[in-house]
Design a protein around this motif. Structure first.
Motif, PDB file in Angstrom:
ATOM      1  N   ALA A   9      -8.441  -0.649  13.876  1.00 30.02           N
ATOM      2  CA  ALA A   9      -9.128  -0.208  12.651  1.00 30.02           C
ATOM      3  C   ALA A   9      -8.369  -0.670  11.419  1.00 30.02           C
ATOM      4  CB  ALA A   9      -9.281   1.311  12.653  1.00 30.02           C
ATOM      5  N   ILE A  10      -7.055  -0.538  11.456  1.00 30.06           N
ATOM      6  CA  ILE A  10      -6.236  -0.985  10.319  1.00 30.06           C
ATOM      7  C   ILE A  10      -6.322  -2.499  10.173  1.00 30.06           C
ATOM      8  CG2 ILE A  10      -3.862  -1.207   9.488  1.00 30.06           C
ATOM      9  CD1 ILE A  10      -3.402   1.636  10.589  1.00 30.06           C
ATOM     10  N   ALA A  11      -6.287  -3.206  11.276  1.00 34.01           N
ATOM     11  CA  ALA A  11      -6.402  -4.671  11.222  1.00 34.01           C
ATOM     12  C   ALA A  11      -7.753  -5.092  10.642  1.00 34.01           C
ATOM     13  CB  ALA A  11      -6.209  -5.266  12.615  1.00 34.01           C
ATOM     14  N   GLU A  12      -8.803  -4.370  11.018  1.00 29.32           N
ATOM     15  CA  GLU A  12     -10.150  -4.706  10.531  1.00 29.32           C
ATOM     16  C   GLU A  12     -10.350  -4.266   9.092  1.00 29.32           C
ATOM     17  OE1 GLU A  12     -14.691  -3.250  11.449  1.00 29.32           O
ATOM     18  OE2 GLU A  12     -13.335  -3.464  13.156  1.00 29.32           O
ATOM     19  N   PHE A  13      -9.857  -3.083   8.791  1.00 31.86           N
ATOM     20  CA  PHE A  13     -10.099  -2.473   7.480  1.00 31.86           C
ATOM     21  C   PHE A  13      -9.117  -2.971   6.429  1.00 31.86           C
ATOM     22  CE2 PHE A  13     -12.756   0.633   5.629  1.00 31.86           C
ATOM     23  CZ  PHE A  13     -12.059   1.215   4.593  1.00 31.86           C
ATOM     24  N   GLY A  14      -7.900  -3.247   6.847  1.00 36.02           N
ATOM     25  CA  GLY A  14      -6.860  -3.681   5.925  1.00 36.02           C
ATOM     26  C   GLY A  14      -5.751  -2.656   5.870  1.00 36.02           C
ATOM     27  N   ASP A  15      -4.518  -3.124   5.682  1.00 32.97           N
ATOM     28  CA  ASP A  15      -3.404  -2.187   5.607  1.00 32.97           C
ATOM     29  C   ASP A  15      -3.409  -1.470   4.255  1.00 32.97           C
ATOM     30  OD1 ASP A  15      -2.464  -4.015   3.808  1.00 32.97           O
ATOM     31  OD2 ASP A  15      -0.747  -4.632   4.979  1.00 32.97           O
ATOM     32  N   ALA A  16      -2.543  -0.493   4.126  1.00 32.79           N
ATOM     33  CA  ALA A  16      -2.518   0.340   2.910  1.00 32.79           C
ATOM     34  C   ALA A  16      -2.264  -0.492   1.659  1.00 32.79           C
ATOM     35  CB  ALA A  16      -1.462   1.423   3.059  1.00 32.79           C
ATOM     36  N   ASP A  17      -1.376  -1.476   1.738  1.00 29.43           N
ATOM     37  CA  ASP A  17      -1.094  -2.309   0.566  1.00 29.43           C
ATOM     38  C   ASP A  17      -2.313  -3.106   0.126  1.00 29.43           C
ATOM     39  OD1 ASP A  17       1.514  -1.420   0.393  1.00 29.43           O
ATOM     40  OD2 ASP A  17       2.328  -3.090   1.561  1.00 29.43           O
ATOM     41  N   THR A  18      -3.053  -3.643   1.090  1.00 30.29           N
ATOM     42  CA  THR A  18      -4.259  -4.417   0.774  1.00 30.29           C
ATOM     43  C   THR A  18      -5.327  -3.531   0.149  1.00 30.29           C
ATOM     44  OG1 THR A  18      -3.793  -5.900   2.608  1.00 30.29           O
ATOM     45  CG2 THR A  18      -6.042  -5.922   1.748  1.00 30.29           C
ATOM     46  N   VAL A  19      -5.532  -2.351   0.728  1.00 30.38           N
ATOM     47  CA  VAL A  19      -6.541  -1.410   0.213  1.00 30.38           C
ATOM     48  C   VAL A  19      -6.147  -0.932  -1.184  1.00 30.38           C
ATOM     49  CG1 VAL A  19      -7.604   0.840   0.591  1.00 30.38           C
ATOM     50  CG2 VAL A  19      -7.305  -0.726   2.505  1.00 30.38           C
ATOM     51  N   THR A  20      -4.866  -0.610  -1.366  1.00 30.47           N
ATOM     52  CA  THR A  20      -4.384  -0.149  -2.672  1.00 30.47           C
ATOM     53  C   THR A  20      -4.566  -1.236  -3.735  1.00 30.47           C
ATOM     54  OG1 THR A  20      -2.769   1.288  -1.613  1.00 30.47           O
ATOM     55  CG2 THR A  20      -2.378   0.759  -3.911  1.00 30.47           C
ATOM     56  N   ALA A  21      -4.238  -2.465  -3.389  1.00 28.77           N
ATOM     57  CA  ALA A  21      -4.398  -3.570  -4.348  1.00 28.77           C
ATOM     58  C   ALA A  21      -5.858  -3.753  -4.733  1.00 28.77           C
ATOM     59  CB  ALA A  21      -3.837  -4.859  -3.755  1.00 28.77           C
ATOM     60  N   ALA A  22      -6.758  -3.637  -3.756  1.00 22.39           N
ATOM     61  CA  ALA A  22      -8.190  -3.759  -4.051  1.00 22.39           C
ATOM     62  C   ALA A  22      -8.651  -2.621  -4.946  1.00 22.39           C
ATOM     63  CB  ALA A  22      -8.990  -3.771  -2.754  1.00 22.39           C
ATOM     64  N   PHE A  23      -8.147  -1.428  -4.682  1.00 21.89           N
ATOM     65  CA  PHE A  23      -8.497  -0.264  -5.485  1.00 21.89           C
ATOM     66  C   PHE A  23      -8.057  -0.470  -6.930  1.00 21.89           C
ATOM     67  CE2 PHE A  23      -7.563   4.164  -6.872  1.00 21.89           C
ATOM     68  CZ  PHE A  23      -8.848   4.672  -6.766  1.00 21.89           C
ATOM     69  N   PHE A  24      -6.850  -0.961  -7.130  1.00 27.07           N
ATOM     70  CA  PHE A  24      -6.357  -1.192  -8.480  1.00 27.07           C
ATOM     71  C   PHE A  24      -7.104  -2.311  -9.192  1.00 27.07           C
ATOM     72  CE2 PHE A  24      -2.919   1.325 -10.022  1.00 27.07           C
ATOM     73  CZ  PHE A  24      -2.582   2.075  -8.919  1.00 27.07           C
ATOM     74  N   ARG A  25      -7.464  -3.351  -8.451  1.00 23.36           N
ATOM     75  CA  ARG A  25      -8.216  -4.456  -9.075  1.00 23.36           C
ATOM     76  C   ARG A  25      -9.525  -3.955  -9.665  1.00 23.36           C
ATOM     77  NH1 ARG A  25      -6.730  -7.479  -4.845  1.00 23.36           N
ATOM     78  NH2 ARG A  25      -8.664  -7.059  -3.750  1.00 23.36           N
ATOM     79  N   ASP A  26     -10.140  -2.968  -9.014  1.00 23.58           N
ATOM     80  CA  ASP A  26     -11.427  -2.450  -9.468  1.00 23.58           C
ATOM     81  C   ASP A  26     -11.302  -1.195 -10.315  1.00 23.58           C
ATOM     82  OD1 ASP A  26     -12.723  -4.505  -8.184  1.00 23.58           O
ATOM     83  OD2 ASP A  26     -13.039  -3.377  -6.347  1.00 23.58           O
ATOM     84  N   SER A  27     -10.103  -0.805 -10.673  1.00 22.88           N
ATOM     85  CA  SER A  27      -9.878   0.400 -11.464  1.00 22.88           C
ATOM     86  C   SER A  27     -10.531   0.268 -12.841  1.00 22.88           C
ATOM     87  CB  SER A  27      -8.376   0.608 -11.638  1.00 22.88           C
ATOM     88  OG  SER A  27      -8.107   1.474 -12.706  1.00 22.88           O
ATOM     89  N   PRO A  28     -11.246   1.305 -13.297  1.00 20.10           N
ATOM     90  CA  PRO A  28     -11.836   1.238 -14.641  1.00 20.10           C
ATOM     91  C   PRO A  28     -10.771   1.133 -15.729  1.00 20.10           C
ATOM     92  CG  PRO A  28     -12.098   3.444 -13.712  1.00 20.10           C
ATOM     93  CD  PRO A  28     -11.552   2.574 -12.626  1.00 20.10           C
ATOM     94  N   TRP A  29      -9.593   1.691 -15.486  1.00 27.11           N
ATOM     95  CA  TRP A  29      -8.503   1.615 -16.460  1.00 27.11           C
ATOM     96  C   TRP A  29      -7.995   0.193 -16.591  1.00 27.11           C
ATOM     97  CZ3 TRP A  29      -9.004   5.704 -19.072  1.00 27.11           C
ATOM     98  CH2 TRP A  29      -9.436   6.865 -18.456  1.00 27.11           C
ATOM     99  N   ARG A  30      -7.866  -0.480 -15.481  1.00 30.40           N
ATOM    100  CA  ARG A  30      -7.405  -1.866 -15.505  1.00 30.40           C
ATOM    101  C   ARG A  30      -8.450  -2.746 -16.198  1.00 30.40           C
ATOM    102  NH1 ARG A  30      -7.654  -6.688 -12.949  1.00 30.40           N
ATOM    103  NH2 ARG A  30      -5.727  -7.843 -12.771  1.00 30.40           N
ATOM    104  N   ARG A  31      -9.727  -2.512 -15.872  1.00 28.47           N
ATOM    105  CA  ARG A  31     -10.794  -3.293 -16.515  1.00 28.47           C
ATOM    106  C   ARG A  31     -10.773  -3.107 -18.026  1.00 28.47           C
ATOM    107  NH1 ARG A  31     -14.147  -1.632 -12.174  1.00 28.47           N
ATOM    108  NH2 ARG A  31     -15.048  -0.057 -13.531  1.00 28.47           N
ATOM    109  N   MET A  32     -10.580  -1.855 -18.461  1.00 28.44           N
ATOM    110  CA  MET A  32     -10.537  -1.587 -19.896  1.00 28.44           C
ATOM    111  C   MET A  32      -9.351  -2.307 -20.534  1.00 28.44           C
ATOM    112  SD  MET A  32     -10.161   1.964 -21.972  1.00 28.44           S
ATOM    113  CE  MET A  32     -11.852   2.403 -22.217  1.00 28.44           C
ATOM    114  N   ALA A  33      -8.200  -2.270 -19.881  1.00 29.77           N
ATOM    115  CA  ALA A  33      -7.023  -2.953 -20.419  1.00 29.77           C
ATOM    116  C   ALA A  33      -7.259  -4.461 -20.517  1.00 29.77           C
ATOM    117  CB  ALA A  33      -5.795  -2.660 -19.543  1.00 29.77           C
TER     118      ALA A  33
END
Length: 170
Positions: A30-54
């Motif tokens: 599941a982790i291999a398919e879904f992505g490890d925590a670092d990959t998921v966290t990076a994706a989450f930050f890339r799409d963060s509304p705060w980051r987009r605003m900045a």
């Protein structure tokens, strides 16, 4: 978003458990398919509304600087009765805000810090725009079309920033 993320990971795990029958193997798959925590966290930050605003505030900065630069040159701001220390202070605050927003864009992990820094940067830009608007209205020689364009640009950025903050925060 976090609930959807957790639900997706749980669903992937259940699917792998049905397929493999072994809880540990299912978790690894599941982790291999879904992505490890670092990959998921990076994706989450890339799409963060705060980051987009900045990113948006940083991207509009050079345009605002050019518009105000042209306006201030046309109004011969070097003749204005504004102390040099105030001018330098304004520039220092502006550079600090740009640095803060740049740090937000580069951040990969600290979501709360990203949120706080973006709020501070947005509020500071609103204040800096308000200071410029106040400054040009007190100087009679500031009446020119480039200054009018700069005033309009600042009013637009203030309005858009307040709207974006309301959308993100409330």
């Amino acid at each position: 978003m976090v609930e959807e993320l957790a639900d997706g990971l749980q669903e992937t795990y259940r699917s792998q458990l049905t397929r493999l029958g072994d809880p540990e193997a299912a978790a690894r798959a599941a982790i291999a398919e879904f992505g490890d925590a670092d990959t998921v966290t990076a994706a989450f930050f890339r799409d963060s509304p705060w980051r987009r605003m900045a990113v948006i505030l940083l991207a509009t900065g050079p345009m605002m600087g050019a518009v105000w630069g042209l306006g201030l040159v046309s109004a011969q701001m070097w003749n204005w009765p504004i102390p040099l220390s105030v001018r330098i202070g304004y520039g220092v605050v502006l550079v600090t805000v740009a640095g803060t927003l740049l740090a937000v864009v580069r951040e990969k992990r600290a979501y709360r810090r990203t949120r706080t820094a973006t709020l501070a940067g947005a509020a500071a830009l609103i204040a800096l725009d308000a200071v410029m608007l106040a400054a040009v209205t007190t100087v009679p020689s500031a009446a020119s079309w480039p200054v009018a364009v700069a005033i309009s640009a600042s009013m637009l950025r203030i309005t858009a920033t307040v709207h974006a903050l309301q959308k993100c925060c409330f």
